[in-house]
Design a protein around this motif. Structure first.
Motif, PDB file in Angstrom:
ATOM      1  N   GLN A   1     -34.340 -33.961 -48.037  1.00 38.18           N
ATOM      2  CA  GLN A   1     -33.115 -34.595 -48.543  1.00 38.18           C
ATOM      3  C   GLN A   1     -32.070 -33.549 -48.900  1.00 38.18           C
ATOM      4  O   GLN A   1     -30.876 -33.741 -48.637  1.00 38.18           O
ATOM      5  CB  GLN A   1     -33.453 -35.471 -49.751  1.00 38.18           C
ATOM      6  CG  GLN A   1     -34.218 -36.743 -49.388  1.00 38.18           C
ATOM      7  CD  GLN A   1     -34.682 -37.493 -50.611  1.00 38.18           C
ATOM      8  OE1 GLN A   1     -35.242 -36.909 -51.544  1.00 38.18           O
ATOM      9  NE2 GLN A   1     -34.447 -38.797 -50.621  1.00 38.18           N
TER      10      GLN A   1
ATOM     11  N   VAL B   1     -30.519 -32.336 -45.658  1.00 36.75           N
ATOM     12  CA  VAL B   1     -29.597 -33.336 -45.109  1.00 36.75           C
ATOM     13  C   VAL B   1     -28.272 -33.289 -45.861  1.00 36.75           C
ATOM     14  O   VAL B   1     -27.187 -33.357 -45.258  1.00 36.75           O
ATOM     15  CB  VAL B   1     -30.212 -34.743 -45.150  1.00 36.75           C
ATOM     16  CG1 VAL B   1     -29.174 -35.811 -44.770  1.00 36.75           C
ATOM     17  CG2 VAL B   1     -31.406 -34.833 -44.199  1.00 36.75           C
TER      18      VAL B   1
ATOM     19  N   LEU C   1     -25.625 -35.681 -37.169  1.00 41.51           N
ATOM     20  CA  LEU C   1     -27.046 -36.000 -37.124  1.00 41.51           C
ATOM     21  C   LEU C   1     -27.830 -34.733 -37.410  1.00 41.51           C
ATOM     22  O   LEU C   1     -27.480 -33.657 -36.903  1.00 41.51           O
ATOM     23  CB  LEU C   1     -27.417 -36.581 -35.752  1.00 41.51           C
ATOM     24  CG  LEU C   1     -28.844 -37.120 -35.603  1.00 41.51           C
ATOM     25  CD1 LEU C   1     -28.861 -38.320 -34.657  1.00 41.51           C
ATOM     26  CD2 LEU C   1     -29.797 -36.046 -35.068  1.00 41.51           C
ATOM     27  N   VAL C   2     -28.887 -34.848 -38.200  1.00 41.49           N
ATOM     28  CA  VAL C   2     -29.717 -33.708 -38.596  1.00 41.49           C
ATOM     29  C   VAL C   2     -31.089 -33.870 -37.958  1.00 41.49           C
ATOM     30  O   VAL C   2     -31.768 -34.874 -38.190  1.00 41.49           O
ATOM     31  CB  VAL C   2     -29.849 -33.614 -40.123  1.00 41.49           C
ATOM     32  CG1 VAL C   2     -30.596 -32.342 -40.507  1.00 41.49           C
ATOM     33  CG2 VAL C   2     -28.484 -33.663 -40.797  1.00 41.49           C
TER      34      VAL C   2
ATOM     35  N   PHE D   1     -35.601 -40.840 -46.812  1.00 46.62           N
ATOM     36  CA  PHE D   1     -34.665 -40.335 -45.808  1.00 46.62           C
ATOM     37  C   PHE D   1     -33.652 -41.408 -45.424  1.00 46.62           C
ATOM     38  O   PHE D   1     -32.466 -41.107 -45.211  1.00 46.62           O
ATOM     39  CB  PHE D   1     -35.427 -39.845 -44.572  1.00 46.62           C
ATOM     40  CG  PHE D   1     -36.013 -38.484 -44.740  1.00 46.62           C
ATOM     41  CD1 PHE D   1     -35.229 -37.350 -44.613  1.00 46.62           C
ATOM     42  CD2 PHE D   1     -37.367 -38.329 -45.022  1.00 46.62           C
ATOM     43  CE1 PHE D   1     -35.761 -36.079 -44.770  1.00 46.62           C
ATOM     44  CE2 PHE D   1     -37.919 -37.062 -45.171  1.00 46.62           C
ATOM     45  CZ  PHE D   1     -37.114 -35.933 -45.061  1.00 46.62           C
TER      46      PHE D   1
ATOM     47  N   ALA E   1     -29.644 -40.941 -45.770  1.00 48.66           N
ATOM     48  CA  ALA E   1     -28.774 -41.132 -44.604  1.00 48.66           C
ATOM     49  C   ALA E   1     -27.677 -42.139 -44.912  1.00 48.66           C
ATOM     50  O   ALA E   1     -26.498 -41.916 -44.608  1.00 48.66           O
ATOM     51  CB  ALA E   1     -29.601 -41.587 -43.408  1.00 48.66           C
TER      52      ALA E   1
ATOM     53  N   VAL F   1     -30.214 -39.029 -39.161  1.00 48.54           N
ATOM     54  CA  VAL F   1     -31.351 -38.144 -39.416  1.00 48.54           C
ATOM     55  C   VAL F   1     -32.424 -38.432 -38.364  1.00 48.54           C
ATOM     56  O   VAL F   1     -32.765 -39.591 -38.126  1.00 48.54           O
ATOM     57  CB  VAL F   1     -31.941 -38.359 -40.828  1.00 48.54           C
ATOM     58  CG1 VAL F   1     -33.196 -37.511 -41.027  1.00 48.54           C
ATOM     59  CG2 VAL F   1     -30.907 -38.060 -41.901  1.00 48.54           C
TER      60      VAL F   1
ATOM     61  N   VAL G   1     -36.204 -37.380 -38.016  1.00 50.41           N
ATOM     62  CA  VAL G   1     -37.248 -36.714 -38.793  1.00 50.41           C
ATOM     63  C   VAL G   1     -38.613 -37.122 -38.269  1.00 50.41           C
ATOM     64  O   VAL G   1     -38.833 -38.258 -37.851  1.00 50.41           O
ATOM     65  CB  VAL G   1     -37.112 -37.038 -40.301  1.00 50.41           C
ATOM     66  CG1 VAL G   1     -37.407 -38.495 -40.604  1.00 50.41           C
ATOM     67  CG2 VAL G   1     -37.975 -36.115 -41.145  1.00 50.41           C
TER      68      VAL G   1
END
Length: 258
Positions: free
Chosen positions: A18, A21, A31-32, A62, A66, A73, A75
């Motif tokens: 977090q 992000v 976008l991560v 998450f 977001a 995201v 993940v």
């Protein structure tokens, strides 16, 4: 992004994730992308007791981040599954919605992932008007993975990794991008002989036919954010006018494919 995750520490990997992000969103990220199996830091041997449900609090954390930040995201986690856990990547949209679930198809059944359940296919989803797909680590070593995603309409493919990195693996991604006319973003864990998170464009020639370097960005071995942007307008123009991808395929001649 390219950071270490705490090993087999769900609360720790969520909290650090977090924070990353937030840092990426503050830097302007859309976008991560996290490395493979961030929930456990891909700790070996894989302890399946750390599998977590997709509808549980780890993923919810998450999704909430977001939605709060309005950022996507992607993940990866060791996810609960009735037949044995899956190596799963989730793409989360800007409102915290689940856009895509990809269960790693080419699991390391001969070694570290023998207890995991492999995925059964490759799907795409739309993020900000761009069609995304995922191939996880070992998936990228099979040309069928990227080809399936291209045929499904993918324009950008996300590749979470947990692996040593070298020029051979980099050239694999270059080839996948070129032959399928897809953009590729790859994230890995840092470390000596690891790292090198990277992004590739499929645009490999200029308008005069001179070759271009498809590598847009490459990290070194250190923990870091790895920011870049794909020029989707240029990529779409390239896909419209060039000859690779699906435009000149001859599936009637591929009799040995199964």
């Amino acid at each position: 992004m390219q950071y270490h995750a705490p090993r087999n520490d769900l609360a720790g990997s969520l909290a650090l994730g977090q924070r990353i992000v937030r840092e990426a969103a503050a830097a302007g990220a859309d976008l991560v992308l996290f490395p493979e199996m961030w929930s456990t830091g891909y700790a070996l041997p894989i302890d399946t007791s750390f599998a977590t449900p997709v509808d549980g609090p780890w993923v919810a954390g998450f999704r909430e981040t977001a939605a709060e930040l309005g950022v996507g995201v992607a993940v990866s986690l060791l996810a609960e599954h009735p037949g044995g856990p899956t190596n799963t990547t989730l793409v989360i949209g800007r409102r915290g919605e689940l856009l895509l679930r990809h269960d790693k198809v080419h699991t390391l059944r001969y070694d570290a992932e023998a207890a995991l359940t492999p995925g059964t296919g490759f799907a795409t989803a739309t993020f900000d008007g761009v069609e995304l797909g995922v191939m996880t680590c070992f998936d990228r070593e099979f040309p069928e993975s990227a080809r399936e995603l291209m045929l499904a309409g993918a324009e950008v493919v996300l590749v979470p990794n947990a692996t040593a990195w070298n020029p051979v693996r980099a050239h694999q991604l270059e080839a996948r991008a070129f032959e399928n006319m897809i953009a590729i973003a790859s994230s890995n864990y840092p470390g000596d002989g690891w790292g090198q998170s990277s992004a590739y464009t499929p645009i490999v020639f200029d308008l005069d036919g001179r070759p271009l370097d498809p590598l847009l960005v490459k990290a070194d071995a250190r923990p870091q954010l790895v920011p870049f942007r794909f020029d989707m307008e240029a990529i779409r123009d390239w896909r419209e006018r060039e000859v690779w991808g699906a435009s000149h395929r001859r599936p009637d001649a591929y009799t040995r494919l199964a």
